[in-house]
Design a protein around this motif. Structure first.
Motif, PDB file in Angstrom:
ATOM      1  N   GLN A 166     -23.744 -37.295 -47.377  1.00  0.00           N
ATOM      2  CA  GLN A 166     -23.847 -37.321 -48.835  1.00  0.00           C
ATOM      3  C   GLN A 166     -22.483 -37.528 -49.494  1.00  0.00           C
ATOM      4  O   GLN A 166     -22.364 -38.244 -50.486  1.00  0.00           O
ATOM      5  CB  GLN A 166     -24.473 -36.019 -49.327  1.00  0.00           C
ATOM      6  CG  GLN A 166     -25.927 -35.837 -48.915  1.00  0.00           C
ATOM      7  CD  GLN A 166     -26.504 -34.512 -49.390  1.00  0.00           C
ATOM      8  OE1 GLN A 166     -25.900 -33.827 -50.189  1.00  0.00           O
ATOM      9  NE2 GLN A 166     -27.680 -34.167 -48.877  1.00  0.00           N
ATOM     10  N   ASP A 196     -21.399 -41.161 -49.222  1.00  0.00           N
ATOM     11  CA  ASP A 196     -22.213 -41.969 -50.128  1.00  0.00           C
ATOM     12  C   ASP A 196     -21.742 -41.800 -51.569  1.00  0.00           C
ATOM     13  O   ASP A 196     -21.634 -42.788 -52.323  1.00  0.00           O
ATOM     14  CB  ASP A 196     -23.680 -41.551 -49.996  1.00  0.00           C
ATOM     15  CG  ASP A 196     -24.594 -42.376 -50.895  1.00  0.00           C
ATOM     16  OD1 ASP A 196     -24.666 -43.603 -50.688  1.00  0.00           O
ATOM     17  OD2 ASP A 196     -25.218 -41.795 -51.795  1.00  0.00           O
ATOM     18  N   ARG A 197     -21.419 -40.567 -51.956  1.00  0.00           N
ATOM     19  CA  ARG A 197     -20.951 -40.303 -53.311  1.00  0.00           C
ATOM     20  C   ARG A 197     -19.610 -40.986 -53.562  1.00  0.00           C
ATOM     21  O   ARG A 197     -19.376 -41.570 -54.621  1.00  0.00           O
ATOM     22  CB  ARG A 197     -20.821 -38.797 -53.527  1.00  0.00           C
ATOM     23  CG  ARG A 197     -20.449 -38.399 -54.961  1.00  0.00           C
ATOM     24  CD  ARG A 197     -20.288 -36.900 -55.089  1.00  0.00           C
ATOM     25  NE  ARG A 197     -21.477 -36.186 -54.657  1.00  0.00           N
ATOM     26  CZ  ARG A 197     -21.518 -35.355 -53.614  1.00  0.00           C
ATOM     27  NH1 ARG A 197     -20.424 -35.143 -52.916  1.00  0.00           N
ATOM     28  NH2 ARG A 197     -22.632 -34.747 -53.284  1.00  0.00           N
ATOM     29  N   LYS A 198     -18.718 -40.943 -52.581  1.00  0.00           N
ATOM     30  CA  LYS A 198     -17.402 -41.550 -52.744  1.00  0.00           C
ATOM     31  C   LYS A 198     -17.467 -43.083 -52.782  1.00  0.00           C
ATOM     32  O   LYS A 198     -16.649 -43.726 -53.433  1.00  0.00           O
ATOM     33  CB  LYS A 198     -16.472 -41.100 -51.609  1.00  0.00           C
ATOM     34  CG  LYS A 198     -15.946 -39.695 -51.774  1.00  0.00           C
ATOM     35  CD  LYS A 198     -15.036 -39.619 -52.995  1.00  0.00           C
ATOM     36  CE  LYS A 198     -14.609 -38.208 -53.286  1.00  0.00           C
ATOM     37  NZ  LYS A 198     -13.781 -38.144 -54.518  1.00  0.00           N
ATOM     38  N   ARG A 199     -18.426 -43.647 -52.088  1.00  0.00           N
ATOM     39  CA  ARG A 199     -18.596 -45.102 -52.159  1.00  0.00           C
ATOM     40  C   ARG A 199     -19.018 -45.529 -53.560  1.00  0.00           C
ATOM     41  O   ARG A 199     -18.582 -46.560 -54.077  1.00  0.00           O
ATOM     42  CB  ARG A 199     -19.631 -45.568 -51.132  1.00  0.00           C
ATOM     43  CG  ARG A 199     -19.074 -45.765 -49.741  1.00  0.00           C
ATOM     44  CD  ARG A 199     -20.029 -46.581 -48.869  1.00  0.00           C
ATOM     45  NE  ARG A 199     -19.357 -47.013 -47.660  1.00  0.00           N
ATOM     46  CZ  ARG A 199     -19.468 -46.406 -46.481  1.00  0.00           C
ATOM     47  NH1 ARG A 199     -20.229 -45.332 -46.366  1.00  0.00           N
ATOM     48  NH2 ARG A 199     -18.813 -46.871 -45.430  1.00  0.00           N
ATOM     49  N   LYS A 200     -19.870 -44.721 -54.175  1.00  0.00           N
ATOM     50  CA  LYS A 200     -20.356 -45.048 -55.508  1.00  0.00           C
ATOM     51  C   LYS A 200     -19.333 -44.718 -56.587  1.00  0.00           C
ATOM     52  O   LYS A 200     -19.262 -45.393 -57.613  1.00  0.00           O
ATOM     53  CB  LYS A 200     -21.660 -44.280 -55.781  1.00  0.00           C
ATOM     54  CG  LYS A 200     -22.818 -44.699 -54.872  1.00  0.00           C
ATOM     55  CD  LYS A 200     -24.035 -43.825 -55.114  1.00  0.00           C
ATOM     56  CE  LYS A 200     -25.186 -44.225 -54.206  1.00  0.00           C
ATOM     57  NZ  LYS A 200     -26.359 -43.310 -54.375  1.00  0.00           N
ATOM     58  N   GLU A 201     -18.534 -43.665 -56.329  1.00  0.00           N
ATOM     59  CA  GLU A 201     -17.568 -43.210 -57.330  1.00  0.00           C
ATOM     60  C   GLU A 201     -16.204 -42.984 -56.687  1.00  0.00           C
ATOM     61  O   GLU A 201     -15.743 -41.841 -56.546  1.00  0.00           O
ATOM     62  CB  GLU A 201     -18.066 -41.926 -57.990  1.00  0.00           C
ATOM     63  CG  GLU A 201     -19.428 -42.035 -58.653  1.00  0.00           C
ATOM     64  CD  GLU A 201     -19.939 -40.690 -59.140  1.00  0.00           C
ATOM     65  OE1 GLU A 201     -19.162 -39.712 -59.105  1.00  0.00           O
ATOM     66  OE2 GLU A 201     -21.118 -40.603 -59.520  1.00  0.00           O
ATOM     67  N   SER A 236     -11.503 -41.706 -50.450  1.00  0.00           N
ATOM     68  CA  SER A 236     -11.746 -43.017 -51.048  1.00  0.00           C
ATOM     69  C   SER A 236     -10.895 -44.081 -50.370  1.00  0.00           C
ATOM     70  O   SER A 236     -11.354 -45.211 -50.135  1.00  0.00           O
ATOM     71  CB  SER A 236     -11.439 -42.980 -52.547  1.00  0.00           C
ATOM     72  OG  SER A 236     -12.319 -42.108 -53.224  1.00  0.00           O
ATOM     73  N   ASP A 241     -14.611 -50.301 -45.406  1.00  0.00           N
ATOM     74  CA  ASP A 241     -15.475 -51.309 -46.009  1.00  0.00           C
ATOM     75  C   ASP A 241     -14.775 -52.638 -46.257  1.00  0.00           C
ATOM     76  O   ASP A 241     -15.432 -53.680 -46.323  1.00  0.00           O
ATOM     77  CB  ASP A 241     -16.031 -50.789 -47.339  1.00  0.00           C
ATOM     78  CG  ASP A 241     -16.965 -49.601 -47.138  1.00  0.00           C
ATOM     79  OD1 ASP A 241     -17.332 -49.328 -45.976  1.00  0.00           O
ATOM     80  OD2 ASP A 241     -17.315 -48.939 -48.130  1.00  0.00           O
TER      81      ASP A 241
END
Length: 414
Positions: A206, A209-214, A221, A228
């Motif tokens: 989780q 996933d949160r760090k990828r989005k924000e 990050s 990525d």
């Protein structure tokens, strides 16, 4: 931080050493006395390992130091003899970490971690660490007493490492319960280690996933960007390596420092003359941390190794693929290297002490662990000049682990 003690319950001692009638009996109740006996008897001992299988225990300083840096001793479990290394293992998403790797993968991933712990970056944390320490002490001062492990030694490093990684304050679970379950499993709840692993895997899934989005200005990050955007780069991480790296930094960055702060504080409380000397000259605290690390460091055992070929350690032949256990704590109490090793001496020359490792697997976060410990001690000494143990020293209880040397609680009064 990546260094023993480590988060693999197959490797983290489940106290098989203390359960078998072998030369290592007594390590759980009296580690330093037992290590002294073992050092005097022979340089290397054949013992029952943590998983019940045979292992070789190395205790003398020269042998431990040389073995820690010996490239013939692999951390990769694939080099273990078939059936010689058993036990509970982490899932691949958490297992692809530096404590299971040799070069070149180890070199590639460690290069990324080192960037997070440069002298400049660590020094920039000095003020935030002291601010956190003061806030924690503000909370307990009105009470007049506290358990310094639960109220201070544990929350301080987890706050620091979570801030470094970018873990939001509202998403910081109980890492202490997870580490207890992995490093010192409760015999009455054998499923606790698996439950901890499931919880950690869900947490890190989780979090990534949160760090990828924000994404933000934090280490996690940055590592996600390497994963990525690093297609074709020599530094590219696999998804399992990314999650395992985040897990190891958070876990090791918390675990080692909790124990070092607690053990150092206890050492001072049991040696009031040394405490008085530091109170009179706080500038000596960073140097004193080296002696605390030598005297009662966080790692009784380093992570297990597997010889790539037959090797000779202390005159003893160790066959390829068998399990080798190296004890930094035993080495740091070796009178051949440190005179009167069982005496706490904050003026001692501690050059070469092995509490945080040696060689290519030396704790990458050692500068941060030292800064946190020095800052924690300075704040504590300054704030509570009349601090004393809240219970007799003989009533203190230690974590039931042969690998991690740490207090379950440290009651004090102010």
């Amino acid at each position: 931080m990546p260094h023993a003690p480590h988060p693999d319950p197959a490797d983290g001692l489940t106290d098989g050493l203390a359960q078998s009638p072998d030369p290592a009996d007594g390590l759980l109740d009296d580690p330093y006395g037992t290590y002294a006996r073992l050092r005097d008897t022979a340089p290397v001992h054949r013992i029952a390992g943590p998983d019940g299988s045979p292992a070789w225990l190395v205790t003398r300083y020269d042998d431990v130091r040389a073995a820690l840096a010996d490239p013939r001793l692999s951390l990769d479990k694939s080099h273990a003899l078939p059936g010689a290394y058993r036990g509970f293992a982490l899932p691949p998403a958490l297992d692809a970490n530096l404590l299971n790797m040799d070069p070149p993968d180890h070199t590639r991933i460690r290069r990324l971690v080192v960037k997070a712990f440069t002298s400049r970056r660590v020094e920039s944390l000095r003020t935030p660490i002291r601010r956190t320490a003061d806030e924690l002490l503000d909370a307990v001062e009105p009470l007049g007493h506290a358990d310094l492990v639960a109220a201070y030694a544990a929350p301080l490093p987890i706050t620091v490492i979570c801030d470094l990684l970018g873990v939001p304050a509202g998403h910081r679970p109980d890492f202490r319960s997870w580490t207890d379950a992995l490093i010192a499993p409760d015999p009455a709840r054998p499923q606790s280690a698996k439950e901890a692993v499931v919880a950690m895997l869900g947490f890190f899934t989780q979090l990534l996933d949160r760090k990828r989005k924000e994404p933000a200005d934090d280490l996690l990050s940055d590592l996600i960007a390497v994963r990525d955007e690093g297609e074709g780069s020599r530094d590219r991480l696999t998804e399992d390596e990314l999650m395992s790296l985040a897990f190891l930094i958070l876990f090791a960055g918390y675990e080692n420092t909790v124990q070092l702060i607690g053990n150092a504080t206890l050492a001072l409380l049991r040696h009031p003359e040394q405490l008085a000397s530091l109170r009179a000259d706080p500038a000596r605290i960073p140097v004193a941390v080296e002696e605390f690390s030598r005297y009662d460091g966080p790692a009784l055992l380093a992570i297990r190794r597997f010889p790539l070929e037959d090797v000779t350690i202390g005159g003893v032949n160790v066959p390829a693929g068998e399990t080798v256990l190296l004890s930094p704590s035993a080495a740091n109490r070796d009178p051949r290297r440190f005179p009167e090793p069982d005496r706490l001496d904050l003026t001692r020359d501690t050059t070469g002490q092995l509490a945080l490792g040696h060689g290519i697997h030396h704790c990458v976060g050692a500068p941060l662990a030292r800064l946190e410990t020095a800052t924690a001690l300075a704040a504590l000494i300054e704030r509570f000049p009349r601090m004393t143990l809240g219970v007799p020293a003989e009533e203190l209880r230690w974590r039931p682990s042969m690998r991690a040397r740490g207090l379950l609680a440290l009651p004090v009064t102010f």
